[in-house]
Design a protein around this motif. Structure first.
Motif, PDB file in Angstrom:
ATOM      1  N   THR A 125      24.613  21.120  19.327  1.00  0.00           N
ATOM      2  CA  THR A 125      24.609  19.656  19.242  1.00  0.00           C
ATOM      3  C   THR A 125      24.683  19.235  17.788  1.00  0.00           C
ATOM      4  O   THR A 125      24.315  19.987  16.887  1.00  0.00           O
ATOM      5  N   VAL A 126      25.148  18.028  17.580  1.00  0.00           N
ATOM      6  CA  VAL A 126      25.201  17.454  16.245  1.00  0.00           C
ATOM      7  C   VAL A 126      24.110  16.400  16.148  1.00  0.00           C
ATOM      8  O   VAL A 126      23.982  15.545  17.025  1.00  0.00           O
ATOM      9  N   VAL A 127      23.322  16.463  15.073  1.00  0.00           N
ATOM     10  CA  VAL A 127      22.223  15.507  14.901  1.00  0.00           C
ATOM     11  C   VAL A 127      22.819  14.140  14.608  1.00  0.00           C
ATOM     12  O   VAL A 127      23.558  13.966  13.642  1.00  0.00           O
ATOM     13  N   SER A 128      22.522  13.162  15.443  1.00  0.00           N
ATOM     14  CA  SER A 128      23.042  11.813  15.233  1.00  0.00           C
ATOM     15  C   SER A 128      21.945  10.777  15.093  1.00  0.00           C
ATOM     16  O   SER A 128      22.207   9.663  14.644  1.00  0.00           O
ATOM     17  N   GLU A 129      20.698  11.127  15.475  1.00  0.00           N
ATOM     18  CA  GLU A 129      19.612  10.157  15.398  1.00  0.00           C
ATOM     19  C   GLU A 129      18.268  10.878  15.364  1.00  0.00           C
ATOM     20  O   GLU A 129      18.159  12.053  15.736  1.00  0.00           O
ATOM     21  N   PHE A 130      17.251  10.179  14.875  1.00  0.00           N
ATOM     22  CA  PHE A 130      15.871  10.643  14.912  1.00  0.00           C
ATOM     23  C   PHE A 130      15.098   9.799  15.919  1.00  0.00           C
ATOM     24  O   PHE A 130      15.438   8.635  16.165  1.00  0.00           O
ATOM     25  N   THR A 131      14.062  10.387  16.466  1.00  0.00           N
ATOM     26  CA  THR A 131      13.134   9.655  17.324  1.00  0.00           C
ATOM     27  C   THR A 131      11.869   9.368  16.532  1.00  0.00           C
ATOM     28  O   THR A 131      11.177  10.293  16.112  1.00  0.00           O
ATOM     29  N   LEU A 132      11.602   8.085  16.295  1.00  0.00           N
ATOM     30  CA  LEU A 132      10.402   7.685  15.565  1.00  0.00           C
ATOM     31  C   LEU A 132       9.225   7.665  16.538  1.00  0.00           C
ATOM     32  O   LEU A 132       9.219   6.895  17.503  1.00  0.00           O
ATOM     33  N   LEU A 133       8.243   8.515  16.277  1.00  0.00           N
ATOM     34  CA  LEU A 133       7.088   8.582  17.174  1.00  0.00           C
ATOM     35  C   LEU A 133       6.122   7.430  16.972  1.00  0.00           C
ATOM     36  O   LEU A 133       5.243   7.216  17.807  1.00  0.00           O
ATOM     37  N   GLY A 145      15.229  21.600  15.089  1.00  0.00           N
ATOM     38  CA  GLY A 145      14.009  21.401  15.869  1.00  0.00           C
ATOM     39  C   GLY A 145      14.178  20.288  16.878  1.00  0.00           C
ATOM     40  O   GLY A 145      15.226  20.122  17.494  1.00  0.00           O
ATOM     41  N   THR A 146      13.134  19.482  17.070  1.00  0.00           N
ATOM     42  CA  THR A 146      13.149  18.439  18.099  1.00  0.00           C
ATOM     43  C   THR A 146      13.681  17.115  17.580  1.00  0.00           C
ATOM     44  O   THR A 146      13.895  16.198  18.365  1.00  0.00           O
ATOM     45  N   TYR A 147      13.876  16.976  16.273  1.00  0.00           N
ATOM     46  CA  TYR A 147      14.323  15.733  15.647  1.00  0.00           C
ATOM     47  C   TYR A 147      13.344  14.591  15.897  1.00  0.00           C
ATOM     48  O   TYR A 147      13.740  13.432  15.955  1.00  0.00           O
ATOM     49  N   MET A 148      12.081  14.946  16.117  1.00  0.00           N
ATOM     50  CA  MET A 148      11.031  13.942  16.287  1.00  0.00           C
ATOM     51  C   MET A 148      10.412  13.643  14.933  1.00  0.00           C
ATOM     52  O   MET A 148       9.767  14.511  14.324  1.00  0.00           O
ATOM     53  N   LEU A 149      10.602  12.432  14.445  1.00  0.00           N
ATOM     54  CA  LEU A 149      10.073  12.026  13.146  1.00  0.00           C
ATOM     55  C   LEU A 149       8.690  11.432  13.364  1.00  0.00           C
ATOM     56  O   LEU A 149       8.551  10.349  13.939  1.00  0.00           O
ATOM     57  N   ASP A 150       7.669  12.146  12.918  1.00  0.00           N
ATOM     58  CA  ASP A 150       6.289  11.731  13.172  1.00  0.00           C
ATOM     59  C   ASP A 150       5.872  10.666  12.165  1.00  0.00           C
ATOM     60  O   ASP A 150       5.007  10.870  11.311  1.00  0.00           O
ATOM     61  N   HIS A 151       6.512   9.504  12.283  1.00  0.00           N
ATOM     62  CA  HIS A 151       6.231   8.382  11.395  1.00  0.00           C
ATOM     63  C   HIS A 151       6.790   7.127  12.038  1.00  0.00           C
ATOM     64  O   HIS A 151       7.464   7.203  13.069  1.00  0.00           O
ATOM     65  N   PHE A 152       6.515   5.960  11.416  1.00  0.00           N
ATOM     66  CA  PHE A 152       7.064   4.734  11.980  1.00  0.00           C
ATOM     67  C   PHE A 152       8.271   4.219  11.194  1.00  0.00           C
ATOM     68  O   PHE A 152       8.832   3.185  11.546  1.00  0.00           O
ATOM     69  N   PHE A 153       8.693   4.931  10.143  1.00  0.00           N
ATOM     70  CA  PHE A 153       9.944   4.620   9.470  1.00  0.00           C
ATOM     71  C   PHE A 153      10.409   5.867   8.721  1.00  0.00           C
ATOM     72  O   PHE A 153       9.679   6.868   8.628  1.00  0.00           O
ATOM     73  N   CYS A 154      11.637   5.810   8.216  1.00  0.00           N
ATOM     74  CA  CYS A 154      12.240   6.979   7.577  1.00  0.00           C
ATOM     75  C   CYS A 154      11.769   7.091   6.139  1.00  0.00           C
ATOM     76  O   CYS A 154      12.521   6.789   5.194  1.00  0.00           O
ATOM     77  N   ASP A 155      10.555   7.539   5.961  1.00  0.00           N
ATOM     78  CA  ASP A 155      10.035   7.779   4.627  1.00  0.00           C
ATOM     79  C   ASP A 155      10.462   9.168   4.170  1.00  0.00           C
ATOM     80  O   ASP A 155      10.820  10.029   4.988  1.00  0.00           O
ATOM     81  N   ILE A 156      10.403   9.411   2.879  1.00  0.00           N
ATOM     82  CA  ILE A 156      10.936  10.665   2.335  1.00  0.00           C
ATOM     83  C   ILE A 156      10.162  11.900   2.822  1.00  0.00           C
ATOM     84  O   ILE A 156      10.782  12.851   3.328  1.00  0.00           O
ATOM     85  N   PRO A 157       8.807  11.964   2.709  1.00  0.00           N
ATOM     86  CA  PRO A 157       8.114  13.188   3.123  1.00  0.00           C
ATOM     87  C   PRO A 157       8.314  13.579   4.587  1.00  0.00           C
ATOM     88  O   PRO A 157       8.586  14.753   4.868  1.00  0.00           O
ATOM     89  N   PRO A 158       8.191  12.666   5.573  1.00  0.00           N
ATOM     90  CA  PRO A 158       8.404  13.104   6.965  1.00  0.00           C
ATOM     91  C   PRO A 158       9.831  13.530   7.262  1.00  0.00           C
ATOM     92  O   PRO A 158      10.052  14.413   8.108  1.00  0.00           O
TER      93      PRO A 158
END
Length: 336
Positions: free
Chosen positions: A32-40, A195-208
């Motif tokens: 698969t090609v990564v096209s999006e993140f899931t914000l948890l 991995g799961t492309y699950m971003l454990d944050h509420f926005f696309c910050d640099i560290p997560p």
């Protein structure tokens, strides 16, 4: 069937090397090609999500309205066309950019439980937020210098702070923030994600975002430490030096008004720099999602509300102009 091993293909006993970039190679491996993140989001508890939405929605609207009204008031009112309020109007614009980049997506995530964000939108969110944050640090240093000249050298204020210098300082702030945001965003999204492309944050910050990379992020961490460290340390040193000389002068003239103003400004600066240093100037591998989410709330939602309150509502001149404008609207003058 030709066996595929890494970026080599076996054809008739010979190795043919396929030139694939890391992200495409990862896409071939995963299928698969990564096209999006899931914000948890901020929390996984549904009841708490609703409470946080009810709590943060009026705060975001207050910050949006406060900064917008402050910028408009400064542009409209002729008595506020001074260097201090010129800087303050741009600070309001930076806070508008910062909170509007993050808060709407956060509020949607609190309503849905989680939300998705396409990679281009994630990159734009990271860029605009990083640019606004670093530009704000530079602008706060310019505001501290302006305050120092106004209090310590009032007779030479006009010559020391001409309009051209103010424009240059604001332009440098925007340029520095834009360059910093572009560097971190371009370097972050050159990495392959797995991995799961699950971003454990509420926005696309640099560290997560860096935490989802399949490869080493040492170069990104070094750039984060070098660029953000240089911006924050230089501007913080300028702010501390300016306010240190201001406090020495205020101690001699014993001006309670100037002392209280410096106290309010230093409070805003302290909250901003404490959270930025905690988030971005840490050793590699110390990303703690829950703790970092709590810290992120301060500089994404709370600070954009605090700044117009501290820099304007605690200012006597601004409050007088607001009362005068409202009194004109309630009691318009009649001409006979």
């Amino acid at each position: 069937m030709k066996p595929f091993i890494g970026n080599h293909v076996m054809v008739s006993g010979k190795n043919l090397i396929l030139s694939l970039p890391p992200a495409d190679l990862m896409a071939h491996r995963n299928g698969t090609v990564v096209s999006e993140f899931t914000l948890l989001g901020s929390t996984s508890q549904h009841d708490l999500q609703l409470l946080l939405f009810i709590f943060f929605l009026p705060i975001y609207l207050l910050g949006l309205l406060g900064n917008l009204c402050l910028a408009l008031l400064i542009w409209v009112e002729q008595p506020l066309h001074t260097p201090m309020y010129y800087f303050l109007s741009h600070l309001a614009l930076m806070d508008l950019c910062s909170c509007s980049t993050v808060a709407p997506k956060m509020l949607v995530g609190l309503l849905r439980g989680h939300d998705t964000i396409p990679l281009p939108a994630c990159a734009l969110q990271m860029f605009f937020f990083a640019a606004a944050s670093d530009a704000e640090c530079c602008l706060l240093a310019a505001m501290a210098y302006d305050c120092y000249v106004a209090i310590c050298h009032p007779l030479h204020y006009g010559a020391a702070m001409p309009r051209r210098l103010c424009q240059v300082l604001v332009a440098m702030s925007y340029t520095t923030g834009t360059a910093s945001g572009a560097i971190h965003t371009s370097m972050a999204f050159r990495l392959p994600f797995c991995g799961t492309y699950m971003l454990d944050h509420f926005f696309c910050d640099i560290p997560p975002v860096l935490a989802l990379s399949c490869t080493s992020t040492e170069l990104n961490q070094l750039l984060l430490l070098a660029v953000c460290g240089a911006i924050q340390s230089i501007t913080l040193a300028a702010i501390v030096a300016s306010y240190g000389m201001i406090l020495c002068t205020v101690g001699h003239i014993r001006s309670q008004r100037a002392l209280s103003t410096c106290g309010f400004h230093l409070t805003a600066v302290g909250v901003l720099y404490d959270t930025l240093i905690f988030m971005y100037l840490r050793p590699n591998g110390t990303f703690a999602p829950q703790t970092d989410k709590m810290a992120s709330v301060f500089y994404t939602v709370i600070i954009p509300v605090l700044n117009p309150t501290i820099y304007s509502l605690c200012n006597v001149e601004v409050k007088q102009l607001v009362r005068r404008r409202f009194s004109k609207q309630r009691h318009p003058t009649c001409c006979f």
